[in-house]
Design a protein around this motif. Structure first.
Motif, PDB file in Angstrom:
ATOM      1  N   ASP A   1       7.335  33.202-105.758  1.00 44.29           N
ATOM      2  CA  ASP A   1       8.749  33.531-105.647  1.00 44.29           C
ATOM      3  C   ASP A   1       8.995  34.958-106.145  1.00 44.29           C
ATOM      4  N   LYS A   2       9.724  35.745-105.368  1.00 42.10           N
ATOM      5  CA  LYS A   2       9.913  37.167-105.681  1.00 42.10           C
ATOM      6  C   LYS A   2      10.646  37.366-107.000  1.00 42.10           C
ATOM      7  N   GLU A   3      11.710  36.634-107.243  1.00 39.35           N
ATOM      8  CA  GLU A   3      12.493  36.809-108.464  1.00 39.35           C
ATOM      9  C   GLU A   3      11.667  36.473-109.703  1.00 39.35           C
ATOM     10  N   THR A   4      10.892  35.410-109.614  1.00 40.57           N
ATOM     11  CA  THR A   4      10.063  35.015-110.754  1.00 40.57           C
ATOM     12  C   THR A   4       9.010  36.064-111.059  1.00 40.57           C
ATOM     13  N   VAL A   5       8.389  36.586-110.001  1.00 41.11           N
ATOM     14  CA  VAL A   5       7.341  37.596-110.182  1.00 41.11           C
ATOM     15  C   VAL A   5       7.905  38.870-110.790  1.00 41.11           C
ATOM     16  N   LEU A   6       9.051  39.314-110.301  1.00 35.93           N
ATOM     17  CA  LEU A   6       9.640  40.557-110.802  1.00 35.93           C
ATOM     18  C   LEU A   6      10.123  40.413-112.246  1.00 35.93           C
ATOM     19  N   LYS A   7      10.650  39.247-112.604  1.00 34.92           N
ATOM     20  CA  LYS A   7      11.074  39.034-113.991  1.00 34.92           C
ATOM     21  C   LYS A   7       9.883  39.076-114.939  1.00 34.92           C
TER      22      LYS A   7
END
Length: 300
Positions: free
Chosen positions: A96-102
């Motif tokens: 998941d993009k949001e999880t990775v970026l966080k």
């Protein structure tokens, strides 16, 4: 002339005394310990006026070398942990993009507080040492710039400026003294490395079928190369930047070739689908025509 003659007399007298001492030492009249005490006594009676100054220079150089070693170690830690942030960003296509970026942003904050702060503390309050010892910590700063900019691009699609980076670093040190700042040379060299990571990101997006994202990355890298082509020739100590410009051009060509290859592949697939549909249509027309012929024969 009088001073010169006195100087010659003093020199000749010194030579005679030393020669006499050697003779006494070789004959055993003066022991080695006595010679050392005599030498120490003469040194204290006639102190060298430059000795104290050179001792201060020696101490300063020793401290500078120790600081260089600490900066090299801190820069190595910044480099290793910044690479981990970049690897985390490349997991966007798998998770998941949001999880990775966080998680990547959390890791980057850890690099800033635990490792980059060591560089800032060593150079805080001394701008001259920051330029003298730049080669000791420059690789780590470039890697940090690369990690921070690739993370910001994945979040907002924009380029992180050197002012934004220094604003975050300013929170690490004491505001009462002159603070460490990323200089423009290390920032531009880090941006030169950024395009390589964007090239890998674009290829992974193409493989995942995200052609529009890859196209956006390609346009960003193209604009970046065009602007830096104007700056690189007039930079001080631009040998490193010229090498990075060559690598940047290679990355841009790879992105374009991969994008065109993907587009050609899509067109080829659409062409094959069109041919299959056309063949099915022809077969259906033939089947309908044969049915009509058979029905007309039976009616007759």
């Amino acid at each position: 002339m009088l001073l010169r003659s006195h100087g010659r007399w003093a020199f000749n007298a010194t030579v005679e005394i030393r020669g006499h001492m050697r003779g006494c030492f070789s004959s055993g009249l003066i022991t080695e310990s006595s010679a050392k005490r005599l030498k120490t006594t003469m040194a204290t009676e006639n102190p060298n006026p430059f000795r104290h100054e050179f001792e201060k220079y020696c101490e300063h150089l020793n401290q500078l070398n120790e600081k260089r070693e600490r900066l090299v170690k801190a820069s190595r830690d910044v480099t290793q942990n910044s690479k981990k942030v970049i690897f985390q960003v490349h997991r966007i296509g798998n998770d998941d993009k949001e999880t990775v970026l966080k998680q990547a942003e959390k890791d980057l904050n850890g690099v800033r507080k635990q490792h980059l702060s060591r560089v800032a503390n060593e150079l805080q309050g001394n701008v001259n040492d920051a330029w003298k010892l730049r080669r000791a910590f420059s690789p780590g700063i470039q890697e940090y710039v690369e990690a921070a900019t690739v993370l910001e691009f994945c979040k907002s699609g924009k380029l992180l400026t050197v002012a934004d980076l220094n604003n975050e670093i300013s929170k690490l040190g004491d505001s009462s003294t002159s603070q460490f700042k990323i200089n423009i040379l290390d920032y531009l060299l880090g941006i030169g490395d950024l395009t390589g990571e964007l090239m890998r990101l674009a290829i992974s997006q193409v493989a995942a079928g995200e052609v529009e994202t890859a196209k956006r990355i390609c346009n960003f890298v193209r604009d970046l190369y065009k602007e830096l082509s104007l700056v690189a020739p007039i930079m001080d100590d631009n040998n490193d930047m010229n090498k990075k410009m060559e690598i940047m051009l290679q990355s841009l060509v790879k992105i374009e070739n991969d994008g065109h290859g993907c587009l050609n592949q899509v067109i080829h697939q659409l062409y094959n689908v069109f041919l299959q549909l056309a063949m099915l249509f022809v077969l259906e027309v033939q089947r309908t025509y044969l049915k009509l012929r058979v029905n007309s024969i039976h009616t007759k």
